[in-house]
Design a protein around this motif. Structure first.
Motif, PDB file in Angstrom:
ATOM      1  N   LEU A   1     -19.956  48.423  13.255  1.00  0.00           N
ATOM      2  CA  LEU A   1     -20.826  49.254  14.218  1.00  0.00           C
ATOM      3  C   LEU A   1     -19.407  49.972  15.113  1.00  0.00           C
ATOM      4  O   LEU A   1     -18.446  49.648  15.095  1.00  0.00           O
ATOM      5  CB  LEU A   1     -21.731  48.321  15.268  1.00  0.00           C
ATOM      6  CG  LEU A   1     -22.975  47.162  14.620  1.00  0.00           C
ATOM      7  CD1 LEU A   1     -22.577  46.893  16.254  1.00  0.00           C
ATOM      8  CD2 LEU A   1     -23.400  48.295  13.561  1.00  0.00           C
ATOM      9  N   ASP A   2     -20.038  51.148  15.562  1.00  0.00           N
ATOM     10  CA  ASP A   2     -19.080  52.303  16.537  1.00  0.00           C
ATOM     11  C   ASP A   2     -18.504  51.229  17.366  1.00  0.00           C
ATOM     12  O   ASP A   2     -16.930  51.412  17.880  1.00  0.00           O
ATOM     13  CB  ASP A   2     -19.705  53.517  16.311  1.00  0.00           C
ATOM     14  CG  ASP A   2     -20.405  54.357  15.630  1.00  0.00           C
ATOM     15  OD1 ASP A   2     -19.219  54.232  14.247  1.00  0.00           O
ATOM     16  OD2 ASP A   2     -21.261  54.914  15.181  1.00  0.00           O
ATOM     17  N   GLU A   3     -19.302  50.727  17.761  1.00  0.00           N
ATOM     18  CA  GLU A   3     -18.151  50.273  18.698  1.00  0.00           C
ATOM     19  C   GLU A   3     -17.353  48.563  18.651  1.00  0.00           C
ATOM     20  O   GLU A   3     -17.720  48.020  20.020  1.00  0.00           O
ATOM     21  CB  GLU A   3     -19.590  49.849  20.297  1.00  0.00           C
ATOM     22  CG  GLU A   3     -20.299  48.290  19.751  1.00  0.00           C
ATOM     23  CD  GLU A   3     -21.936  49.170  19.310  1.00  0.00           C
ATOM     24  OE1 GLU A   3     -22.068  50.126  18.501  1.00  0.00           O
ATOM     25  OE2 GLU A   3     -22.681  48.476  18.794  1.00  0.00           O
ATOM     26  N   GLN A   4     -17.765  48.314  18.072  1.00  0.00           N
ATOM     27  CA  GLN A   4     -17.231  46.802  17.641  1.00  0.00           C
ATOM     28  C   GLN A   4     -15.633  46.998  17.066  1.00  0.00           C
ATOM     29  O   GLN A   4     -15.325  47.556  16.215  1.00  0.00           O
ATOM     30  CB  GLN A   4     -17.906  45.931  16.177  1.00  0.00           C
ATOM     31  CG  GLN A   4     -19.237  45.706  16.895  1.00  0.00           C
ATOM     32  CD  GLN A   4     -19.606  44.781  15.434  1.00  0.00           C
ATOM     33  OE1 GLN A   4     -19.544  45.504  14.452  1.00  0.00           O
ATOM     34  NE2 GLN A   4     -20.122  43.801  15.363  1.00  0.00           N
ATOM     35  N   LEU A   5     -14.580  46.722  17.266  1.00  0.00           N
ATOM     36  CA  LEU A   5     -13.936  46.541  16.830  1.00  0.00           C
ATOM     37  C   LEU A   5     -13.656  45.679  15.352  1.00  0.00           C
ATOM     38  O   LEU A   5     -14.673  45.457  14.837  1.00  0.00           O
ATOM     39  CB  LEU A   5     -12.409  44.861  17.061  1.00  0.00           C
ATOM     40  CG  LEU A   5     -12.497  45.634  18.479  1.00  0.00           C
ATOM     41  CD1 LEU A   5     -11.558  44.320  19.029  1.00  0.00           C
ATOM     42  CD2 LEU A   5     -11.686  47.053  19.153  1.00  0.00           C
ATOM     43  N   ASP A   6     -12.901  46.124  14.566  1.00  0.00           N
ATOM     44  CA  ASP A   6     -12.854  46.288  12.711  1.00  0.00           C
ATOM     45  C   ASP A   6     -12.572  44.240  13.162  1.00  0.00           C
ATOM     46  O   ASP A   6     -10.944  44.166  13.688  1.00  0.00           O
ATOM     47  CB  ASP A   6     -12.056  46.696  11.909  1.00  0.00           C
ATOM     48  CG  ASP A   6     -11.319  46.537  10.820  1.00  0.00           C
ATOM     49  OD1 ASP A   6     -12.059  45.209  10.828  1.00  0.00           O
ATOM     50  OD2 ASP A   6     -11.220  47.358  10.315  1.00  0.00           O
ATOM     51  N   TYR A   7     -12.831  43.461  12.789  1.00  0.00           N
ATOM     52  CA  TYR A   7     -13.340  41.887  12.664  1.00  0.00           C
ATOM     53  C   TYR A   7     -11.642  41.707  11.812  1.00  0.00           C
ATOM     54  O   TYR A   7     -10.849  40.658  12.639  1.00  0.00           O
ATOM     55  CB  TYR A   7     -13.942  41.133  12.100  1.00  0.00           C
ATOM     56  CG  TYR A   7     -15.190  40.810  13.127  1.00  0.00           C
ATOM     57  CD1 TYR A   7     -15.343  41.881  14.463  1.00  0.00           C
ATOM     58  CD2 TYR A   7     -16.056  39.608  12.837  1.00  0.00           C
ATOM     59  CE1 TYR A   7     -16.328  41.664  15.269  1.00  0.00           C
ATOM     60  CE2 TYR A   7     -16.991  39.559  13.759  1.00  0.00           C
ATOM     61  CZ  TYR A   7     -17.350  41.066  14.813  1.00  0.00           C
ATOM     62  OH  TYR A   7     -18.568  40.764  15.113  1.00  0.00           O
ATOM     63  N   ASN A   8     -10.926  42.319  11.141  1.00  0.00           N
ATOM     64  CA  ASN A   8      -9.934  41.484  10.767  1.00  0.00           C
ATOM     65  C   ASN A   8      -8.610  42.294  10.547  1.00  0.00           C
ATOM     66  O   ASN A   8      -7.910  42.189  10.309  1.00  0.00           O
ATOM     67  CB  ASN A   8     -10.514  42.239   8.988  1.00  0.00           C
ATOM     68  CG  ASN A   8      -8.995  40.948   7.301  1.00  0.00           C
ATOM     69  OD1 ASN A   8      -8.477  39.872   8.279  1.00  0.00           O
ATOM     70  ND2 ASN A   8      -8.757  42.349   6.559  1.00  0.00           N
ATOM     71  N   ARG A   9      -8.665  42.479  12.195  1.00  0.00           N
ATOM     72  CA  ARG A   9      -7.520  43.010  12.580  1.00  0.00           C
ATOM     73  C   ARG A   9      -7.823  42.051  14.284  1.00  0.00           C
ATOM     74  O   ARG A   9      -6.596  42.688  14.759  1.00  0.00           O
ATOM     75  CB  ARG A   9      -7.712  44.734  13.331  1.00  0.00           C
ATOM     76  CG  ARG A   9      -7.922  45.657  12.317  1.00  0.00           C
ATOM     77  CD  ARG A   9      -6.673  45.499  10.984  1.00  0.00           C
ATOM     78  NE  ARG A   9      -6.800  46.331   9.939  1.00  0.00           N
ATOM     79  CZ  ARG A   9      -7.359  46.399   8.693  1.00  0.00           C
ATOM     80  NH1 ARG A   9      -7.579  45.439   8.905  1.00  0.00           N
ATOM     81  NH2 ARG A   9      -7.570  46.905   7.929  1.00  0.00           N
ATOM     82  N   CYS A  10      -8.407  41.565  14.029  1.00  0.00           N
ATOM     83  CA  CYS A  10      -8.352  40.361  15.391  1.00  0.00           C
ATOM     84  C   CYS A  10      -7.689  39.039  15.047  1.00  0.00           C
ATOM     85  O   CYS A  10      -7.668  38.196  15.848  1.00  0.00           O
ATOM     86  CB  CYS A  10      -9.728  40.485  16.110  1.00  0.00           C
ATOM     87  SG  CYS A  10     -10.876  42.602  16.640  1.00  0.00           S
ATOM     88  N   TRP A  11      -7.237  38.673  14.537  1.00  0.00           N
ATOM     89  CA  TRP A  11      -6.704  37.380  13.973  1.00  0.00           C
ATOM     90  C   TRP A  11      -5.308  37.245  14.970  1.00  0.00           C
ATOM     91  O   TRP A  11      -4.670  38.343  15.214  1.00  0.00           O
ATOM     92  CB  TRP A  11      -6.530  37.215  12.835  1.00  0.00           C
ATOM     93  CG  TRP A  11      -7.901  37.065  12.079  1.00  0.00           C
ATOM     94  CD1 TRP A  11      -8.320  38.602  11.896  1.00  0.00           C
ATOM     95  CD2 TRP A  11      -8.449  36.282  11.621  1.00  0.00           C
ATOM     96  NE1 TRP A  11      -9.362  37.527  11.328  1.00  0.00           N
ATOM     97  CE2 TRP A  11     -10.083  35.993  11.586  1.00  0.00           C
ATOM     98  CE3 TRP A  11      -8.280  34.204  12.785  1.00  0.00           C
ATOM     99  CZ2 TRP A  11     -11.345  35.151  11.061  1.00  0.00           C
ATOM    100  CZ3 TRP A  11      -9.623  33.612  11.977  1.00  0.00           C
ATOM    101  CH2 TRP A  11     -10.667  33.868  11.303  1.00  0.00           C
ATOM    102  N   PRO A  12      -4.833  36.199  15.169  1.00  0.00           N
ATOM    103  CA  PRO A  12      -3.710  35.916  16.224  1.00  0.00           C
ATOM    104  C   PRO A  12      -3.200  36.686  15.113  1.00  0.00           C
ATOM    105  O   PRO A  12      -2.167  36.449  14.907  1.00  0.00           O
ATOM    106  CB  PRO A  12      -3.856  34.871  16.528  1.00  0.00           C
ATOM    107  CG  PRO A  12      -4.620  34.058  16.336  1.00  0.00           C
ATOM    108  CD  PRO A  12      -5.638  35.045  14.844  1.00  0.00           C
TER     109      PRO A  12
END
Ligand SMILES: [Zn+2]
Length: 355
Positions: free
Chosen positions: A84-95
């Protein structure tokens, strides 16, 4: 497995799960295989592969080894969107990435800690892309067990170290990991292929760390991202735009091209209609293309990937990536170093591999 979950399509999961969900299934061998699906909500092949695998093989039979499944961005999946527009790209949020302090980043830190405590045999992250691309696996470390794991999926393997914060890069610190690119979402061949790969992994007793030869895997390294100049109008086929890309440009994906190959014709517009940048963001256009003969021509051997006819993807992301073949026998890691030293952490940049 929550009752009835396997009957649901990717778009229906959010109603039941309400968000990202980690499911542990007990198998005969307690060391789990860790599988992630739907980090990008419109990339449904992973979920379809998992549900078909479970329904066809393990509805009544015990799993040969435990299976931990992370179902990622259910909310985006509900809307058939990458995010979604307001979401981060999940596959950039890992440690190890730039978003460790976000809500998703903290959640993925917890998931990582939990998964690491289970010492998984491997971590698999399943994705789709646009355009005509063969199925391939991506890895982040050049080690025999990573190459071998990837080779069970495809002889075409891509090595990348940017962007940071991807799942396979993050988990590569403690187990063999790979990102699968399974072609376009909804293509049953992609589901069959990834389901077969998961079944293979579930039956492995271990992943051999013995050397693997250059002839068993074709390894490519992403060396540049190519974008269309902001002020260049473009189209495909015989059109009067600044750039008239050849039709079916995406048939060039994963072809090792000689120099002198035309990507299309030029009818005006900016002097440099394409801009190629290396992983540090430096402009390297002249190393790959010339534009002075009314054409976009390659000037050296190169292999493109992710070429797409989708205008939106070209405008928002990029035209393609350029890759070089790696003769990895010279590059095999012999030390067990952490691939993400502190100094390497930097923010994500637009246009990096959209894995
Ligand atoms: Zn993806």
């Amino acid at each position: 497995m929550p009752a009835g979950l396997l009957e649901l399509s990717a778009t229906e999961l959010h109603e039941v799960l309400g968000g990202p969900t980690l499911i542990h299934l007990q198998g005969k061998n307690p060391q789990p295989l860790f599988v992630t699906v739907l980090q990008h909500g419109n990339e449904t092949t992973g979920w379809d592969a998992v549900r078909r695998l479970m329904k066809s093989h393990y509805e009544f039979d015990q799993l040969p080894r435990s299976l931990s499944i992370l179902i990622g961005n259910t909310e985006a999946a509900k809307h058939r969107l990458r995010r979604l527009d307001e979401q981060l790209d999940y596959n950039r949020c890992w440690p190890g990435g730039a978003y460790e302090d976000s809500d998703v980043g903290r959640m993925f830190q917890q998931v990582t800690d939990r998964v690491q405590s289970l010492s998984p045999i491997a971590a698999i992250d399943i994705h789709n892309n646009t355009g005509l691309n063969p199925h391939y696996a991506a890895i982040n470390r050049i080690r025999p067990e990573f190459l071998r794991l990837a080779s069970y999926f495809s002889s075409k393997v891509v090595y990348f170290t940017m962007p940071l914060g991807t799942q396979s890069l993050s988990l590569s610190r403690f187990c063999p990991s790979t990102t699968l690119e399974c072609g376009q979402a909804g293509d049953t061949h992609g589901t069959d292929h990834s389901m077969g790969f998961l079944e293979t992994c579930l039956h492995l007793s271990d992943i051999p760390t013995t050397p693997i030869g250059d002839d068993e895997v074709n390894l490519f390294h992403m060396v540049a991202t190519v974008r269309v100049h902001d002020e260049a109008f473009f189209g495909f086929g015989h059109v009067p735009t600044d750039i008239a890309f050849r039709e079916n440009l995406d048939v060039l994906n994963f072809q090792e091209l000689p120099s002198g190959i035309s990507f299309g014709e030029l009818n005006g517009g900016p002097a440099h209609p394409l801009v190629a940048t290396d992983i540090n963001g430096a402009d390297v256009t002249k190393q790959y293309f010339r534009f002075d003969r009314g054409q976009i021509e390659t000037v050296r051997e190169i292999m493109p990937s992710m070429l797409t006819p989708d205008r939106r993807v070209i405008q928002q992301d990029c035209l393609c990536y350029l890759m070089d073949r790696v003769h990895f026998e010279d590059h095999i890691e012999v030390t067990d170093h952490d691939p993400l030293p502190e100094g390497l952490r930097r923010s994500d940049r637009p246009g990096e591999p959209s894995l």
